[in-house]
Write an enzyme that holds these catalytic residues in place. Structure first.
Site, PDB file in Angstrom:
ATOM      1  CB  SER A 158      -0.903   0.027   1.237  1.00 22.40           C
ATOM      2  OG  SER A 158      -1.643  -1.162   1.337  1.00 22.40           O
ATOM      3  CD  GLN A 159      -1.489   6.284  -1.714  1.00 23.89           C
ATOM      4  OE1 GLN A 159      -2.292   5.810  -2.509  1.00 23.89           O
ATOM      5  NE2 GLN A 159      -1.218   7.564  -1.649  1.00 23.89           N
TER       6      GLN A 159
END
Ligand code: SAH
Length: 207
Positions: A61-62
């Protein structure tokens, strides 16, 4: 090395600008070497604010979303927390770095193996990894002060709120496959779930 430090600082500044201010979350994100959790050829991009592929069709995930979800869990050191969707192990490392008792479940064997090895190599020995279906949670260690799901189901798997402690928080993206989802924070109070919408997100599907 010098470049890495600058990239980390830029990442932290961006996360703050986007509205995450929890000092414990920011400190953990400063300390965990995110570049170790991405494939070698993508290391130069490890601290950029977007998700990266980690193999098996999955992504890490970012950074901003990791920070947002971690802050929403409202944890205190020593709290027991469950993650469904170990992936690279990065989110689990952030939680461990913050002093939580971490349980994490991954359904893809290759990712489970790689994350387990990397977490041990980096000294996150207290993280308990399990190969299995996160839809069932991990009942043996329930109840949890927090549960975080890092892939998106179309509905909330019923076992997850059941395994929350009174007052506990479930942070989970819910929505259609391939489309956008809503990131929900559900707080268990008096056996009921209170919902808070944390905004639109785009996660890989929870299978
Ligand atoms: N938290 C991860 C992000 C992983 S992406 C990180 O920090 O890198 C989501 C992960 O959820 C993928 O690894 C995927 O294989 C896993 N996953 C999908 N469905 C699952 C399920 N039912 N149970 C457990 N893991 C699942």
């Amino acid at each position: 090395m010098e470049m890495e430090e600058q990239a980390v600082s830029r990442m932290i500044t961006l996360i703050q600008q986007r509205g995450v201010h929890d000092a414990a979350v920011l400190e953990a994100m400063r300390r965990v070497p995110r570049h170790r959790f991405v494939p070698e050829h993508l290391r130069a991009e490890a601290y950029e604010d977007y998700p990266l592929p980690i193999g098996q069709g999955q992504t890490i995930s970012q950074p901003y979303i990791v920070a947002l979800m971690t802050e929403a869990l409202e944890l205190h050191p020593g709290d027991r927390v469950l993650e469904a969707g170990t992936g690279s192990g990065y989110q689990a490392a952030i939680l461990a770095e913050m002093g939580m008792e971490v349980y994490t479940v991954e359904i893809v064997p290759a990712l489970y193996e790689a994350a387990r090895a990397l977490l041990a190599e980096l000294g996150y020995n207290t993280v308990q990894c399990r190969l299995g279906d996160g839809n069932a949670g991990w009942a043996e260690h329930a109840p949890y002060a927090g549960i975080v799901v890092t892939a998106a189901p179309t509905q909330i798997p019923p076992a997850l709120p059941e395994q929350l402690a009174e007052g506990g928080r479930l942070v989970i993206p819910v929505g259609p496959r391939g489309g956008y989802q809503i990131l929900w924070k559900l707080t268990k109070r008096g056996g009921e779930l209170h919902r808070e919408d944390l905004g639109g997100v785009a996660f890989v599907p929870f299978v």
